[in-house]
Design a protein around this motif. Structure first.
Motif, PDB file in Angstrom:
ATOM      1  N   ARG A   1       3.546   2.429   2.922  1.00 34.45           N
ATOM      2  CA  ARG A   1       5.202   3.558   2.822  1.00 34.45           C
ATOM      3  C   ARG A   1       3.949   4.301   2.351  1.00 34.45           C
ATOM      4  N   ALA A   2       4.376   5.437   3.196  1.00 33.90           N
ATOM      5  CA  ALA A   2       3.448   6.707   3.531  1.00 33.90           C
ATOM      6  C   ALA A   2       4.319   7.627   4.029  1.00 33.90           C
TER       7      ALA A   2
ATOM      8  N   ASP B   1      14.903  -6.788   0.260  1.00 35.18           N
ATOM      9  CA  ASP B   1      15.325  -5.647  -0.252  1.00 35.18           C
ATOM     10  C   ASP B   1      16.186  -4.772   0.383  1.00 35.18           C
ATOM     11  N   GLY B   2      15.740  -5.118   2.656  1.00 31.31           N
ATOM     12  CA  GLY B   2      15.619  -4.469   3.123  1.00 31.31           C
ATOM     13  C   GLY B   2      15.171  -3.069   3.311  1.00 31.31           C
ATOM     14  N   SER B   3      13.101  -3.658   2.578  1.00 28.10           N
ATOM     15  CA  SER B   3      12.417  -2.450   3.235  1.00 28.10           C
ATOM     16  C   SER B   3      11.470  -3.131   4.692  1.00 28.10           C
ATOM     17  N   LEU B   4      11.116  -2.095   4.598  1.00 26.62           N
ATOM     18  CA  LEU B   4      10.231  -2.174   5.733  1.00 26.62           C
ATOM     19  C   LEU B   4       8.828  -3.039   6.187  1.00 26.62           C
ATOM     20  N   ASN B   5       8.600  -3.099   7.027  1.00 26.51           N
ATOM     21  CA  ASN B   5       6.704  -3.338   7.284  1.00 26.51           C
ATOM     22  C   ASN B   5       6.204  -1.972   7.137  1.00 26.51           C
ATOM     23  N   ILE B   6       6.392  -1.028   7.644  1.00 23.86           N
ATOM     24  CA  ILE B   6       5.825  -0.063   7.500  1.00 23.86           C
ATOM     25  C   ILE B   6       7.027   1.099   7.076  1.00 23.86           C
ATOM     26  N   ASP B   7       7.192   1.790   6.429  1.00 23.84           N
ATOM     27  CA  ASP B   7       7.908   2.883   5.941  1.00 23.84           C
ATOM     28  C   ASP B   7       6.783   4.148   5.421  1.00 23.84           C
ATOM     29  N   ALA B   8       7.602   4.943   7.258  1.00 24.10           N
ATOM     30  CA  ALA B   8       6.167   6.011   7.479  1.00 24.10           C
ATOM     31  C   ALA B   8       7.490   7.445   8.004  1.00 24.10           C
TER      32      ALA B   8
ATOM     33  N   ILE C   1       0.910  -1.537   0.135  1.00 25.54           N
ATOM     34  CA  ILE C   1      -0.385   0.373   0.432  1.00 25.54           C
ATOM     35  C   ILE C   1       0.697   1.405   0.002  1.00 25.54           C
ATOM     36  N   ASN C   2       0.570   2.258  -1.045  1.00 22.15           N
ATOM     37  CA  ASN C   2       1.487   3.406  -1.326  1.00 22.15           C
ATOM     38  C   ASN C   2       0.405   4.569  -1.028  1.00 22.15           C
ATOM     39  N   GLY C   3       0.845   5.381  -0.596  1.00 24.93           N
ATOM     40  CA  GLY C   3      -0.769   6.523  -0.391  1.00 24.93           C
ATOM     41  C   GLY C   3       0.367   8.046   0.238  1.00 24.93           C
TER      42      GLY C   3
ATOM     43  N   ASN D   1       5.919  11.745   4.888  1.00 26.55           N
ATOM     44  CA  ASN D   1       5.713  12.153   4.998  1.00 26.55           C
ATOM     45  C   ASN D   1       4.454  12.581   5.170  1.00 26.55           C
ATOM     46  N   GLY D   2       3.380  11.453   5.178  1.00 25.15           N
ATOM     47  CA  GLY D   2       2.189  11.541   5.284  1.00 25.15           C
ATOM     48  C   GLY D   2       1.590  11.281   5.986  1.00 25.15           C
ATOM     49  N   VAL D   3       0.242  10.745   6.556  1.00 24.00           N
ATOM     50  CA  VAL D   3      -0.298   9.768   8.517  1.00 24.00           C
ATOM     51  C   VAL D   3      -0.565   8.330   8.069  1.00 24.00           C
ATOM     52  N   VAL D   4      -0.608   7.670   8.769  1.00 24.64           N
ATOM     53  CA  VAL D   4      -0.333   5.771   8.759  1.00 24.64           C
ATOM     54  C   VAL D   4      -1.393   6.082  10.436  1.00 24.64           C
TER      55      VAL D   4
END
Length: 79
Positions: free
Chosen positions: A41-42, A60-67, A22-24, A44-47
């Motif tokens: 992935r959000a 690839d080093g990604s995160l569960n929540i990239d915020a 989910i990207n927003g 500078n937004g709101v999660v």
């Protein structure tokens, strides 16, 4: 590929997408599981009130929540 991409996303699930689940900008009450890259992935937004588990299936080093820089509340895991 990516799952859901929109400015505002609410009450959705993304499961087993090849890249980002989910990207927003404003994401709330969502579930992201077993996606290839970031679950949610959000930057500078709101999660808010989201759950993300077992993402980074591509290792690839990604995160569960990239915020990074986002307003975050009530999420699991807490980013």
């Amino acid at each position: 590929d990516n799952g859901i991409a929109a400015n505002e996303v609410s009450h959705c699930s993304a499961f087993a997408n090849g890249e980002v689940g989910i990207n927003g900008t404003a994401i709330s009450h969502c579930l992201a599981e077993s996606n290839g890259s970031d679950g949610i992935r959000a930057p500078n937004g709101v999660v808010a009130f989201c759950v993300a588990e077992d993402n980074n299936q591509n290792n690839d080093g990604s995160l569960n929540i990239d915020a990074t820089g986002a307003t975050r509340t009530g999420n699991k895991p807490t980013p």
